[in-house]
Design a protein around this motif. Structure first.
Motif, short mmCIF file in Angstrom:
data_model
loop_
_atom_site.label_atom_id
_atom_site.label_comp_id
_atom_site.label_asym_id
_atom_site.label_seq_id
_atom_site.Cartn_x
_atom_site.Cartn_y
_atom_site.Cartn_z
N LYS A 1 -2.25 9.65 1.75
CA LYS A 1 -3.54 9.26 2.31
C LYS A 1 -4.45 8.55 1.33
CE LYS A 1 -4.07 12.97 5.69
NZ LYS A 1 -4.96 14.06 6.10
N LEU A 2 -4.42 8.96 0.08
CA LEU A 2 -5.38 8.48 -0.92
C LEU A 2 -4.63 7.90 -2.11
CD1 LEU A 2 -8.26 8.31 -2.13
CD2 LEU A 2 -7.95 10.65 -2.91
N ILE A 3 -4.94 6.65 -2.44
CA ILE A 3 -4.31 5.99 -3.58
C ILE A 3 -5.27 5.98 -4.76
CG2 ILE A 3 -3.38 3.80 -4.45
CD1 ILE A 3 -2.54 3.17 -1.56
N LEU A 4 -4.74 6.33 -5.92
CA LEU A 4 -5.52 6.28 -7.16
C LEU A 4 -4.97 5.18 -8.04
CD1 LEU A 4 -5.73 10.05 -8.16
CD2 LEU A 4 -7.20 8.76 -6.62
N GLU A 5 -5.85 4.34 -8.53
CA GLU A 5 -5.49 3.32 -9.49
C GLU A 5 -6.25 3.66 -10.77
OE1 GLU A 5 -3.50 0.09 -11.00
OE2 GLU A 5 -3.16 1.06 -9.08
N ILE A 6 -5.51 4.01 -11.81
CA ILE A 6 -6.09 4.45 -13.07
C ILE A 6 -6.26 3.25 -13.99
CG2 ILE A 6 -5.85 6.03 -15.03
CD1 ILE A 6 -5.89 7.45 -12.28
N LYS A 7 -7.44 3.11 -14.58
CA LYS A 7 -7.74 2.01 -15.49
C LYS A 7 -8.42 2.53 -16.75
CE LYS A 7 -6.49 -1.32 -12.69
NZ LYS A 7 -5.20 -1.94 -12.91
N LYS B 1 -3.73 -1.75 2.29
CA LYS B 1 -3.24 -2.45 3.47
C LYS B 1 -1.73 -2.33 3.61
CE LYS B 1 -6.98 -5.81 3.65
NZ LYS B 1 -7.36 -7.22 3.43
N MET B 2 -1.00 -2.44 2.51
CA MET B 2 0.46 -2.37 2.54
C MET B 2 0.97 -0.98 2.92
SD MET B 2 1.69 -5.28 1.98
CE MET B 2 1.50 -6.83 1.21
N THR B 3 0.19 0.04 2.63
CA THR B 3 0.62 1.41 2.91
C THR B 3 -0.07 2.01 4.13
OG1 THR B 3 -1.10 2.29 1.45
CG2 THR B 3 1.09 1.91 0.46
N ASN B 4 -1.02 1.27 4.71
CA ASN B 4 -1.84 1.79 5.82
C ASN B 4 -2.68 2.99 5.43
OD1 ASN B 4 -1.13 -0.14 7.81
ND2 ASN B 4 0.84 0.88 8.04
N LYS C 1 -18.68 9.15 -13.68
CA LYS C 1 -19.07 8.73 -12.33
C LYS C 1 -19.33 7.24 -12.24
CE LYS C 1 -24.03 9.59 -12.50
NZ LYS C 1 -25.16 10.21 -11.86
N ASN C 2 -19.74 6.62 -13.34
CA ASN C 2 -19.97 5.18 -13.36
C ASN C 2 -18.66 4.38 -13.35
OD1 ASN C 2 -22.69 5.75 -13.46
ND2 ASN C 2 -22.85 5.41 -15.65
N GLY C 3 -17.56 5.05 -13.64
CA GLY C 3 -16.25 4.39 -13.67
C GLY C 3 -15.45 4.59 -12.39
N VAL C 4 -16.05 5.19 -11.37
CA VAL C 4 -15.34 5.45 -10.12
C VAL C 4 -15.80 4.45 -9.06
CG1 VAL C 4 -14.92 7.14 -8.29
CG2 VAL C 4 -15.15 7.91 -10.67
N THR C 5 -14.81 3.76 -8.48
CA THR C 5 -15.08 2.79 -7.41
C THR C 5 -14.24 3.16 -6.20
OG1 THR C 5 -15.45 1.06 -9.06
CG2 THR C 5 -15.07 0.34 -6.80
N ARG C 6 -14.90 3.31 -5.05
CA ARG C 6 -14.21 3.59 -3.78
C ARG C 6 -13.90 2.28 -3.07
NH1 ARG C 6 -15.03 8.58 -0.84
NH2 ARG C 6 -15.21 7.34 1.05
N ILE C 7 -12.67 2.15 -2.63
CA ILE C 7 -12.24 0.99 -1.84
C ILE C 7 -11.72 1.53 -0.51
CG2 ILE C 7 -10.69 -1.01 -1.73
CD1 ILE C 7 -12.68 -1.21 -4.03
N VAL C 8 -12.22 0.99 0.59
CA VAL C 8 -11.82 1.49 1.90
C VAL C 8 -11.07 0.42 2.69
CG1 VAL C 8 -13.67 3.19 2.03
CG2 VAL C 8 -14.03 0.92 2.98
#
Length: 125
Positions: free
Chosen positions: A73-79, A97-100, A115-122
């Motif tokens: 359900k939730l994808i994490l991209e670590i940077k 999009k590729m995984t729905n 918290k300043n390094g966290v970005t939500r993408i929906v």
């Protein structure tokens, strides 16, 4: 569990790791720590998951690799970058999009304040 409930767990876990280790390490260190902590919660967690892309009749095996996916359900991209830019966001949105999947989090452990390094993408959430 909803995507938002999962994201709360991820945020708290990332904050714990950031407080213990601080910024300045390689991405794979934070990724390993995230995976370790999330597995302890009993969630279904996969790391470095390779997925194909289908383009018309062409199937491209191992076209992209998810850093971490939780409960499918939730994808994490670590940077660990100076700042998150548009290509990082576009990359995660494409993965969604590729995984729905509906929600992804970019976690930039290079940030002085987690918290300043966290970005939500929906994606249609």
């Amino acid at each position: 569990m909803t995507e938002n409930e999962l994201s709360k767990i991820v945020f708290e876990t990332g904050l714990k790791i950031h407080k213990k280790l601080g910024p300045g390490l390689f991405e794979h260190v934070y990724e390993e720590c995230m995976f370790y902590e999330l597995v302890k919660t009993g969630l279904f967690v996969e790391k470095q998951k390779l997925l194909p892309i289908i383009y018309e009749e062409l199937r491209i095996q191992n076209a992209f690799r998810l850093d971490i996916i939780i409960e499918n359900k939730l994808i994490l991209e670590i940077k660990t970058v100076e700042y998150i830019n548009s290509i990082h966001k576009a990359q995660l949105l494409t993965y969604l999009k590729m995984t729905n999947c509906k929600l992804g989090l970019l976690l930039n452990f290079q940030s002085d304040v987690f918290k300043n390094g966290v970005t939500r993408i929906v994606n249609n959430l």
